[in-house]
Design a protein around this motif. Structure first.
Motif, short mmCIF file in Angstrom:
data_model
loop_
_atom_site.label_atom_id
_atom_site.label_comp_id
_atom_site.label_asym_id
_atom_site.label_seq_id
_atom_site.Cartn_x
_atom_site.Cartn_y
_atom_site.Cartn_z
N THR A 50 96.59 39.74 32.84
CA THR A 50 97.10 39.41 34.18
C THR A 50 98.62 39.53 34.23
N ARG A 51 99.28 39.01 33.21
CA ARG A 51 100.74 39.07 33.16
C ARG A 51 101.23 40.51 33.11
N ALA A 52 100.58 41.35 32.34
CA ALA A 52 100.97 42.76 32.26
C ALA A 52 100.75 43.47 33.60
N ALA A 53 99.65 43.15 34.27
CA ALA A 53 99.37 43.77 35.57
C ALA A 53 100.44 43.39 36.58
N ILE A 54 100.88 42.15 36.55
CA ILE A 54 101.93 41.70 37.47
C ILE A 54 103.25 42.40 37.15
N GLU A 55 103.53 42.59 35.88
CA GLU A 55 104.75 43.31 35.49
C GLU A 55 104.74 44.73 36.05
N VAL A 56 103.59 45.39 35.99
CA VAL A 56 103.48 46.75 36.53
C VAL A 56 103.66 46.73 38.05
N GLY A 106 90.66 30.05 43.18
CA GLY A 106 91.36 30.06 41.90
C GLY A 106 92.14 28.77 41.69
N PRO A 107 92.51 28.45 40.46
CA PRO A 107 93.21 27.20 40.17
C PRO A 107 94.54 27.05 40.91
N ASN A 108 95.34 28.10 40.98
CA ASN A 108 96.62 27.99 41.68
C ASN A 108 96.42 27.88 43.18
N ASN A 109 95.48 28.66 43.73
CA ASN A 109 95.20 28.58 45.16
C ASN A 109 94.69 27.19 45.55
N LEU A 110 93.82 26.63 44.72
CA LEU A 110 93.29 25.30 45.02
C LEU A 110 94.36 24.22 44.87
N TRP A 111 95.29 24.44 43.97
CA TRP A 111 96.40 23.50 43.79
C TRP A 111 97.24 23.43 45.06
N ILE A 126 96.72 42.80 48.76
CA ILE A 126 95.43 42.48 48.14
C ILE A 126 94.50 41.88 49.18
N PRO A 127 93.32 42.45 49.40
CA PRO A 127 92.39 41.90 50.40
C PRO A 127 91.99 40.47 50.08
N ILE A 128 91.80 39.68 51.14
CA ILE A 128 91.32 38.30 50.99
C ILE A 128 89.85 38.29 51.37
N SER A 129 88.98 38.00 50.41
CA SER A 129 87.55 38.12 50.65
C SER A 129 86.82 36.79 50.77
N GLY A 130 87.56 35.69 50.71
CA GLY A 130 86.91 34.39 50.79
C GLY A 130 87.91 33.26 50.78
N PRO A 131 87.43 32.00 50.86
CA PRO A 131 88.32 30.85 50.83
C PRO A 131 88.96 30.70 49.46
N MET A 139 95.39 38.60 39.65
CA MET A 139 96.79 38.76 40.04
C MET A 139 97.12 37.93 41.28
N SER A 140 96.21 37.92 42.25
CA SER A 140 96.48 37.20 43.49
C SER A 140 96.59 35.70 43.26
N ASP A 141 95.84 35.17 42.30
CA ASP A 141 95.94 33.75 42.01
C ASP A 141 97.17 33.45 41.16
N ALA A 142 97.44 34.32 40.18
CA ALA A 142 98.59 34.10 39.30
C ALA A 142 99.91 34.24 40.04
N ALA A 143 99.93 35.03 41.13
CA ALA A 143 101.17 35.21 41.90
C ALA A 143 101.62 33.91 42.53
N LEU A 144 100.68 32.99 42.75
CA LEU A 144 101.01 31.68 43.33
C LEU A 144 101.37 30.71 42.22
N ASP A 145 102.65 30.63 41.88
CA ASP A 145 103.07 29.61 40.93
C ASP A 145 102.70 28.24 41.47
N GLY A 146 102.63 27.26 40.58
CA GLY A 146 102.26 25.92 41.00
C GLY A 146 103.16 25.38 42.10
#
Length: 249
Positions: A35-41, A129-134, A121-126, A80-87
């Motif tokens: 995930t981290r590598a994908a975000i770097e790209v 992910g852990p960051n989104n729920l946080w 990134i398409p949003i397909s549901g509520p 990636m979409s969840d990891a992009a949301l820092d706490g």
């Protein structure tokens, strides 16, 4: 005792509950590494550059090695979409609901604008992910003393999420368009409207044009635009809370 249920694939992936297929030597990667590598790209080259092969190259591994952890590009985008949301930051003690939700919305936009590709990134549901729920939890917490039911709180926050994601998508695209051609946002736009807007077909818009709203240069300010619309939404929430609490009283 509750029966165990089979969790959806995206839940097991995002929460690290999936069993990794193990073949051969001890794995040298983790889902977090991928995930981290994908975000770097994506940060460096844009979302279109992200592929399993490109991320594998970023990690110095084979493409097949990634598939032991992530089954597809769609799963990679989900991570990636969840990891992009820092706490989320903790809201200050004692703030009212409106201040809390304002800080929350600004915080989401600030975090996601660091990774502008997230708007694609398409949003397909509520949120799941852990960051989104946080972040979801923090927004619900801001409404804690409003007297709203739990169902109403969810409705308010989901509406605010709709605003945030819509604002993010629009602001990224409009900011890019303004950078490429700022004239298209000001006098040039106004002059075009005077030529094509007919008062009979577009009576309301015609009044705006005649009033000269688009005659001057209009610098695009994504933060100012966002604050204005956020204020309108929260005005509506305030009226909703007032109606709800009046009924309960």
């Amino acid at each position: 005792m509750t029966d165990e249920i089979d969790l959806p694939a995206e839940v097991t992936l995002l929460w690290g509950l999936r069993e990794t297929v193990r073949r051969g030597r001890k794995p040298s990667l983790t889902v977090a590494d991928i995930t981290r590598a994908a975000i770097e790209v994506a940060d460096a080259e844009g979302l279109a550059a992200v592929s399993m092969a490109r991320v594998a190259a970023q990690l110095g591994n084979s493409t097949m090695a990634l598939y032991r952890y992530v089954k597809s590009k769609d799963e990679l985008l989900l991570l990636m979409s969840d990891a992009a949301l820092d706490g989320p930051p903790d809201l200050p003690d004692g703030v009212d609901w409106r201040t809390g939700l304002t800080l929350w919305a600004r915080g989401v936009l600030q975090v996601l604008r660091r990774h502008s590709w997230s708007a694609q990134i398409p949003i397909s549901g509520p949120p799941i992910g852990p960051n989104n729920l946080w972040w979801f939890d923090r927004a619900l917490h801001a409404l804690g003393d409003t007297g709203l039911t739990e169902e109403d709180k969810v409705g308010v926050v989901m509406g605010l999420l709709t605003f945030v994601h819509g604002e993010l998508r629009l602001s990224v695209d409009l900011a890019k368009g303004y950078a490429e051609n700022p004239d298209a946002f000001g006098r040039q736009y106004g002059m075009a409207l005077t030529q094509v807007v007919d008062a009979k077909r577009f009576p309301a818009l015609s009044k705006v044009v005649v009033a000269g709203v688009f005659e001057g240069e209009i610098p695009y300010d994504e933060e100012a635009e966002g604050e204005f619309v956020l204020g309108l939404y929260l005005d509506g929430v305030a009226a909703f809370i007032e109606r709800r609490t009046a009924r309960q009283g």
